[in-house]
Design an enzyme around this catalytic site. Structure first.
Site, PDB file in Angstrom:
ATOM      1  N   LYS A 205      13.790 -12.040  35.893  1.00  0.00           N
ATOM      2  CA  LYS A 205      14.088 -12.420  37.498  1.00  0.00           C
ATOM      3  C   LYS A 205      14.452 -14.183  37.074  1.00  0.00           C
ATOM      4  O   LYS A 205      15.390 -13.808  38.301  1.00  0.00           O
ATOM      5  CB  LYS A 205      12.254 -13.115  37.436  1.00  0.00           C
ATOM      6  CG  LYS A 205      11.327 -13.527  38.545  1.00  0.00           C
ATOM      7  CD  LYS A 205       9.846 -14.003  38.217  1.00  0.00           C
ATOM      8  CE  LYS A 205      10.127 -14.811  39.227  1.00  0.00           C
ATOM      9  NZ  LYS A 205       8.197 -15.182  39.318  1.00  0.00           N
ATOM     10  N   GLU A 211      17.029 -14.047  25.486  1.00  0.00           N
ATOM     11  CA  GLU A 211      16.986 -12.421  24.591  1.00  0.00           C
ATOM     12  C   GLU A 211      17.563 -11.867  25.827  1.00  0.00           C
ATOM     13  O   GLU A 211      19.109 -11.334  25.627  1.00  0.00           O
ATOM     14  CB  GLU A 211      15.563 -12.327  24.922  1.00  0.00           C
ATOM     15  CG  GLU A 211      14.815 -13.118  23.958  1.00  0.00           C
ATOM     16  CD  GLU A 211      13.845 -14.212  24.023  1.00  0.00           C
ATOM     17  OE1 GLU A 211      14.228 -14.724  25.280  1.00  0.00           O
ATOM     18  OE2 GLU A 211      13.168 -14.621  23.755  1.00  0.00           O
ATOM     19  N   GLY A 277       6.377 -12.103  36.805  1.00  0.00           N
ATOM     20  CA  GLY A 277       7.296 -11.528  35.964  1.00  0.00           C
ATOM     21  C   GLY A 277       5.904  -9.853  35.006  1.00  0.00           C
ATOM     22  O   GLY A 277       6.293  -9.139  35.428  1.00  0.00           O
ATOM     23  N   ARG A 278       5.267 -10.127  34.816  1.00  0.00           N
ATOM     24  CA  ARG A 278       3.801  -9.711  34.787  1.00  0.00           C
ATOM     25  C   ARG A 278       3.110  -8.414  35.257  1.00  0.00           C
ATOM     26  O   ARG A 278       2.651  -7.517  35.192  1.00  0.00           O
ATOM     27  CB  ARG A 278       2.659 -10.141  33.623  1.00  0.00           C
ATOM     28  CG  ARG A 278       2.506 -11.277  34.685  1.00  0.00           C
ATOM     29  CD  ARG A 278       1.067 -12.270  33.696  1.00  0.00           C
ATOM     30  NE  ARG A 278       0.905 -13.023  33.870  1.00  0.00           N
ATOM     31  CZ  ARG A 278       1.457 -14.663  34.048  1.00  0.00           C
ATOM     32  NH1 ARG A 278       2.367 -14.645  33.474  1.00  0.00           N
ATOM     33  NH2 ARG A 278       0.949 -15.165  34.504  1.00  0.00           N
ATOM     34  N   GLU A 363      -1.318 -13.207  29.155  1.00  0.00           N
ATOM     35  CA  GLU A 363      -0.043 -14.232  29.514  1.00  0.00           C
ATOM     36  C   GLU A 363      -0.916 -14.977  31.552  1.00  0.00           C
ATOM     37  O   GLU A 363      -0.498 -15.719  31.592  1.00  0.00           O
ATOM     38  CB  GLU A 363       1.039 -13.814  30.113  1.00  0.00           C
ATOM     39  CG  GLU A 363       2.148 -14.801  30.280  1.00  0.00           C
ATOM     40  CD  GLU A 363       3.642 -14.137  29.867  1.00  0.00           C
ATOM     41  OE1 GLU A 363       3.826 -13.935  31.406  1.00  0.00           O
ATOM     42  OE2 GLU A 363       4.602 -14.763  28.853  1.00  0.00           O
ATOM     43  N   HIS A 394      -8.484   6.829  13.291  1.00  0.00           N
ATOM     44  CA  HIS A 394      -8.310   7.122  12.225  1.00  0.00           C
ATOM     45  C   HIS A 394      -7.683   5.781  11.161  1.00  0.00           C
ATOM     46  O   HIS A 394      -7.161   5.992  10.627  1.00  0.00           O
ATOM     47  CB  HIS A 394      -7.264   8.017  12.195  1.00  0.00           C
ATOM     48  CG  HIS A 394      -7.722   9.729  12.491  1.00  0.00           C
ATOM     49  ND1 HIS A 394      -8.557  10.044  11.855  1.00  0.00           N
ATOM     50  CD2 HIS A 394      -7.668  10.130  13.787  1.00  0.00           C
ATOM     51  CE1 HIS A 394      -8.937  11.236  12.410  1.00  0.00           C
ATOM     52  NE2 HIS A 394      -9.027  11.293  13.583  1.00  0.00           N
ATOM     53  N   LYS A 518      10.447 -22.157  23.206  1.00  0.00           N
ATOM     54  CA  LYS A 518      11.770 -21.795  24.296  1.00  0.00           C
ATOM     55  C   LYS A 518      11.917 -22.723  23.278  1.00  0.00           C
ATOM     56  O   LYS A 518      13.423 -22.974  22.792  1.00  0.00           O
ATOM     57  CB  LYS A 518      11.407 -21.267  25.215  1.00  0.00           C
ATOM     58  CG  LYS A 518      11.110 -20.681  25.406  1.00  0.00           C
ATOM     59  CD  LYS A 518      11.110 -19.550  27.006  1.00  0.00           C
ATOM     60  CE  LYS A 518      10.493 -18.786  27.540  1.00  0.00           C
ATOM     61  NZ  LYS A 518      10.726 -18.602  29.140  1.00  0.00           N
TER      62      LYS A 518
HETATM   63  O1  F6P Z   1       8.931 -16.682  28.703  1.00  0.00           O
HETATM   64  C1  F6P Z   1       8.060 -16.081  29.533  1.00  0.00           C
HETATM   65  C2  F6P Z   1       8.441 -14.683  30.328  1.00  0.00           C
HETATM   66  O2  F6P Z   1       8.724 -15.818  31.748  1.00  0.00           O
HETATM   67  C3  F6P Z   1       7.627 -14.228  31.315  1.00  0.00           C
HETATM   68  O3  F6P Z   1       6.516 -14.677  32.206  1.00  0.00           O
HETATM   69  C4  F6P Z   1       8.247 -12.361  31.948  1.00  0.00           C
HETATM   70  O4  F6P Z   1       7.772 -11.662  32.218  1.00  0.00           O
HETATM   71  C5  F6P Z   1       9.888 -12.565  30.700  1.00  0.00           C
HETATM   72  O5  F6P Z   1       9.331 -14.326  30.627  1.00  0.00           O
HETATM   73  C6  F6P Z   1      10.606 -12.103  31.427  1.00  0.00           C
HETATM   74  O6  F6P Z   1      11.586 -13.300  32.047  1.00  0.00           O
HETATM   75  P1  F6P Z   1      13.097 -12.814  33.324  1.00  0.00           P
HETATM   76  O7  F6P Z   1      12.180 -12.156  33.732  1.00  0.00           O
HETATM   77  O8  F6P Z   1      12.886 -14.179  34.198  1.00  0.00           O
HETATM   78  O9  F6P Z   1      13.848 -12.832  32.389  1.00  0.00           O
END
Ligand code: F6P
Length: 555
Positions: A205, A211, A277-278, A363, A394, A518
């Site tokens: 987003k 990452e 995002g979620r 979240e 199990h 972060k």
């Molecule tokens: O750090 C949490 C977050 O902002 C989530 O809310 C989001 O889904 C995820 O990181 C990834 O964010 P992006 O889509 O901006 O890379």
């Protein structure tokens, strides 16, 4: 936002709880109609709430609570695009992502439904090209593997739905999902791939997530090195740019950053800041899904969400499944002191659904301050967790059946299997579903000491073999695990999460709690690389852990 704990309905619920004595066995015996009275439907979902620890008076009081906290007003404000995400001053419009073509919803001066369908059409055209082989890699070969690079909402949704709808996947086309910045993730996911037939979707987003951007750079290096090693491209900038154009697309709200990364804006699919995002799996973030299952099935997936949105928007509280399930969660969290909630899909294809729900629910509702910044007045949030049945049986069901904690559980199953197999005369799906039916029955009704004795169990073992019962669960069934049903299940939990957030008076749509870690990781990174001043600024525990790392890291 109204403080729920100050309402008359809350006082009524407290009074009811004071004298409450759960007795599922007795209630079912006294009222053979209980199952029917507490079963509801929403879209294709058949939802049996009867094994919850409620009676009609409690459900009435919970629905009264919904009225007194203004749930309808909050829901309508979300649906029409008010800026209910107050800390970020944004609308919350994931429901607009699945409105049918032609509907109009003007928000901040724009018809957002038209915008949604414009992007969807581009995603579908792209998906069709990849599926048909018309989209070729730089050496002219069709794409065999799509690797989605994203994390959190830009990974969990697509990964979960891809697994859920594997039977709908086009043969010969595979998707993989890279999320972790642990380099082993991208290493393992690309190790056996051919760069000439691999396409990366970079989904972020913000397009700033460490990452994802790091993994996207690693993927770009992997691609260009692999193509060069195979003699497929020259090393010139132009050759590299045309390779990236054929092997990278992006999904983001930050199209300028996509271009800066080197991805052709023509290969970028946008979305908007009003999609959390979620809550984004049904936006362009679902591009990998659209490629895998095709535009028509993706449309059915979106229609599933929309069916539940319509139900949530219109059904009275007593019939409204997301509202009732959210209110039941309030009952368990705030009156029984429940802290966690098990989600137990009896469908192996849904094996990532609990992981997906962890982000969606935790979240969203893991908050200690109300939307106006004041402290919350009651417990909030639940730890959502689970594994598919029968695997969980199990592993951890022991605690569900005989542990000291009350853990409400949602059981999910579909009537028709996607894959039918027989073991001799035995229909294996029936063997499987018998467990689905058995577990909620065992939790609800238990086994008394007398019943244990009647089995001939020696007296010294009786107490160990007693099941108390009165352990609440909801059973959700659907005809089959279709794209529409998967969409319906996701929308159901989105709205459950919303209902809980409204009662708790929190903003379910920000996530400031992920920021500190972060920032600290950025500060610590130089210390790992030998910056003594950065190391000296850290606390002794962190310094000690870093010292251990430095002593033991090989190579
Ligand atoms: O750090 C949490 C977050 O902002 C989530 O809310 C989001 O889904 C995820 O990181 C990834 O964010 P992006 O889509 O901006 O890379």
């Amino acid at each position: 936002m109204m403080d729920a704990t100050k309402t008359d309905a809350w006082a009524t619920l407290s009074d009811l709880f004071e004298v409450f004595s759960p007795d599922l066995r007795g209630w079912f015996e006294a009222d053979p109609g209980r199952a029917a009275e507490f079963t509801r439907s929403a879209g294709d979902l058949h939802v049996d709430l009867s094994k919850n620890l409620v009676n009609h008076a409690i459900v009435d009081a919970l629905c009264g609570l919904a009225d007194q906290v203004g749930l309808a007003e909050h829901r309508d404000a979300m649906l029409r695009g008010d800026h209910i995400n107050v800390t970020e001053d944004r609308a919350v419009l994931h429901t607009a992502l699945r409105r049918p073509r032609g509907q109009v919803l003007e928000v901040d001066g724009r018809d957002v439904v038209a915008d949604v369908h414009e992007v969807l059409d581009r995603v579908y055209a792209f998906a069709d090209q990849v599926r048909s082989g018309a989209w070729k890699g730089v050496t002219g070969k069709p794409i065999a593997t799509v690797v989605n690079i994203g994390i959190g909402g830009s990974d969990l949704g697509p990964a979960m739905v891809y697994e859920a709808l594997l039977p709908y996947k086009q043969a010969g086309l595979e998707c993989r999902f890279v999320s972790n910045i642990d380099p082993s993730d991208i290493y393992e996911k690309t190790a056996d791939l051919d760069p000439e037939t691999t396409l990366f979707i970079v989904a972020s987003k913000t397009f700033t997530t460490l990452e994802t951007i790091t993994n996207a750079r690693l993927a770009r290096d992997w691609l260009l090195r692999g193509l060069a090693d195979a003699g497929a491209i020259e090393g010139s900038d132009a050759a590299q740019a045309s390779a990236i154009a054929r092997h990278f697309v992006a999904v983001s709200t930050a199209l300028d950053k996509v271009a800066a990364f080197g991805i052709d804006p023509a290969n970028a699919f946008g979305f908007w800041d009003w999609v959390g995002g979620r809550y984004s799996v049904d936006s362009a973030v679902g591009t990998a899904i659209a490629v895998a299952i095709g535009p028509q099935h993706f449309e059915e997936f979106l229609a599933g969400f929309h069916a539940i949105d319509d139900h949530f928007a219109t059904a009275p509280w007593h019939e409204n499944v997301p509202a009732l399930m959210g209110l039941l969660n309030i009952w368990y969290v705030n009156f029984f002191g429940a802290r966690s909630h098990a989600v137990l899909p009896y469908a192996q294809y849904l094996h990532r659904f609990p992981a997906y729900l962890q982000q969606l629910t935790m979240e969203s509702n893991g908050k200690s301050v109300r939307a106006d910044g004041t402290p919350v007045t009651t417990a909030t949030g639940e730890v959502f967790w689970g594994e598919p049945g029968t695997n969980g049986q199990h592993a951890f069901y022991q605690l569900l059946h005989q542990g000291t904690q009350l853990i409400p559980a949602d059981f999910i199953a579909v009537a028709s299997p996607t894959k039918e197999l027989r073991d001799g005369d035995q229909d294996v799906y029936e063997l499987f579903l018998a467990n689905f039916f058995a577990q909620s029955k065992a939790l609800a009704f238990g086994k008394t000491a007398d019943e244990v004795r009647a089995d001939g169990v020696p007296e010294h073992l009786v107490s160990a073999k007693v099941f108390t019962g009165n352990r609440p669960s909801t059973s959700i069934m659907a005809p089959a695990l279709t794209p529409s049903v998967v969409g319906q299940l996701i929308a159901l939990y989105e709205h459950i999460t919303f209902v809980e957030g409204v009662v708790w008076g929190i903003n379910s749509f920000d996530q400031w709690g992920v920021e500190l870690g972060k920032v600290l990781a950025k500060q610590i990174t130089p210390a790992l690389a030998g910056d003594d001043a950065a190391l000296a600024s850290l606390d002794p525990s962190t310094q000690g852990l870093i010292a251990y790392y430095q002593q033991h890291r090989e190579g």
